[in-house]
Design an enzyme around this catalytic site. Structure first.
Site, short mmCIF file in Angstrom:
data_model
loop_
_atom_site.label_atom_id
_atom_site.label_comp_id
_atom_site.label_asym_id
_atom_site.label_seq_id
_atom_site.Cartn_x
_atom_site.Cartn_y
_atom_site.Cartn_z
N ASP A 63 -1.54 6.74 6.27
CA ASP A 63 -2.61 5.85 5.81
C ASP A 63 -2.94 4.92 6.97
O ASP A 63 -2.17 4.01 7.28
CB ASP A 63 -2.11 5.06 4.59
N LYS A 121 -12.72 -1.43 6.80
CA LYS A 121 -12.09 -2.35 7.76
C LYS A 121 -12.61 -2.06 9.17
O LYS A 121 -13.35 -2.85 9.72
CB LYS A 121 -10.58 -2.25 7.67
N TRP A 163 0.83 -1.22 0.00
CA TRP A 163 0.00 0.00 0.00
C TRP A 163 0.85 1.25 0.00
O TRP A 163 0.56 2.21 -0.70
CB TRP A 163 -1.00 -0.02 1.16
C1 LIG Z 1 -3.46 0.18 4.07
C2 LIG Z 1 -4.39 0.33 2.90
N1 LIG Z 1 -4.33 1.45 2.16
C3 LIG Z 1 -5.13 1.64 1.10
C4 LIG Z 1 -6.04 0.69 0.71
C5 LIG Z 1 -6.92 0.94 -0.48
O1 LIG Z 1 -8.22 1.16 -0.05
P1 LIG Z 1 -9.42 1.38 -1.08
O2 LIG Z 1 -9.75 0.05 -1.63
O3 LIG Z 1 -10.49 1.97 -0.20
O4 LIG Z 1 -8.96 2.33 -2.11
C6 LIG Z 1 -6.16 -0.49 1.45
C7 LIG Z 1 -7.16 -1.50 1.05
O5 LIG Z 1 -7.21 -2.61 1.47
C8 LIG Z 1 -5.30 -0.67 2.57
O6 LIG Z 1 -5.36 -1.80 3.28
#
Ligand SMILES: Cc1ncc(COP(=O)(O)O)c(C=O)c1O
Length: 361
Positions: free
Chosen positions: A173, A197, A103
């Protein structure tokens, strides 16, 4: 009460049963108004009250100082990967990023489309099994901000500390660990979290941003991605994700009833101690992450022989232990144990793991 499975999905993830029951009870006729929240104008008094209460409850839960705005936006956490540089990175500036997994790397790749990115540290040389200490970071002299992911959902790698960077705003994040343990919001310039989540349904992203960081968007920044416009319009520049926002509000109420984030932290500590304890006590299951960087929320583990993975997952499914398959990039298993996954779920998982090891190990 209906029989619900134990859901270890990484996201969209388990929601508290009490919240789903309340949403069900209110679905057709919200508080005697004769309509569903989904059918209400987002400008109505009723919906305004729902939205404001959700924000206030989140402010209470995280003790968010008054000089921070709370935004309920769309596009998930991934859209923030672009929105952050568009708002916070001047065209001739530089932003520092820490790479601890998939991520944070996605955030880095997206930010590179908009300006200079300095990867100040990467966990790559540690096989993404540990987080480089701040003394080893190569920070820029005048970074517009530093971005990191407090919890890498796929690798199961989590910061158990907050970087100390003086005046450089910290942008984090927190998609997969917000509300799981206490934080000091005032240490951060901007916190963002995809909802699916620990907050609510997918599609929504919560952004908590210090006011002095608003109003610096590039001229080319799309209106919909400008934090100041979102803040000035109470996250209703356009029609927001009304039902997701409402349901998140129900989750916040539930969290308050449970004793708030402190109570969640205690519960989450007990859950992760039980699961890592079971993994460490066995020669059959392993987790490779450095002990101080092990995620409290996402616990990846491997079986001694991956040819047994299928049988493990089938047996788990048969017992109502769902979604334990690891991410395709990592393999093995992963148990996501967010706030709505109780100690009883972890107990059931650990009991099954012991049973499987005895039979097949
Ligand atoms: C740490 C993290 N950042 C970003 C995301 C991306 O999220 P989204 O699917 O809402 O764009 C996720 C998705 O699982 C994540 O776990």
């Amino acid at each position: 009460m209906s029989k619900r499975a134990f859901n270890f999905c990484a996201g969209p993830a388990a929601l508290p049963e009490a919240v789903l029951q309340r949403a069900q009870a209110e679905l057709l006729d919200w508080h005697g108004k004769g309509l569903s929240v989904m059918e209400m104008s987002h400008r109505s008094d009723e919906y305004t009250a729902i939205a404001e209460k959700a924000e206030q409850d989140l402010r209470d839960l995280l003790a968010i100082p008054s000089n921070y705005k709370v935004l309920f936006l769309q596009g998930g956490a991934s859209q923030q990967f672009a929105e952050i540089p568009l708002n916070l990175l001047p065209e001739d500036g530089v932003a520092d990023y820490i790479d601890t997994g998939i991520w944070s790397r996605k955030a880095i790749e997206e930010a590179r489309r908009f300006g200079n990115v300095n990867v100040a540290a990467s966990a790559k040389s540690l096989d993404y099994f540990a987080i480089p200490g701040q003394n080893d970071w190569q920070l820029s002299e005048r970074a517009a901000y530093l971005h990191y992911a407090s919890n890498e959902t796929i690798g199961g790698l989590q910061f158990d500390w907050v970087p100390e960077l003086g005046d450089t705003p910290l942008v984090v994040d927190m998609s997969s660990d917000i509300l799981s343990r206490t934080i000091d919001v005032s240490k951060f310039g901007l916190i963002y979290a995809g909802a699916q989540k620990n907050i609510g349904p997918s599609g929504l992203v919560v952004v908590i941003v210090r006011e002095d960081l608003l109003g610096h968007a590039r001229s080319a920044c799309p209106t919909m991605l400008d934090y100041k416009i979102a803040a000035d319009n109470g996250s209703m520049y356009n029609t927001p994700a009304t039902f997701s926002w409402y349901l998140s509000g129900l989750v916040f109420e539930w969290l308050k009833e449970q004793g708030g984030v402190e109570a969640m932290e205690q519960r989450n500590r007990a859950k992760k101690d039980m699961l890592y304890g079971a993994i460490d006590a066995s020669d059959f299951y392993t987790n490779p992450i450095a002990v101080n960087a092990r995620s409290w929320m996402n616990v990846p583990f491997r079986l001694a022989d991956e040819r047994l993975d299928k049988a493990f997952l089938a047996g788990a499914d048969a017992r109502g232990l769902l979604n334990l398959k690891g991410h395709r990039s990592v393999g093995g298993m992963r148990a996501s144990i967010y706030n709505a996954v109780g100690l009883d779920a972890v107990e059931a998982l650990v009991a099954y793991m012991a049973e499987f090891e005895k039979e097949r190990g």
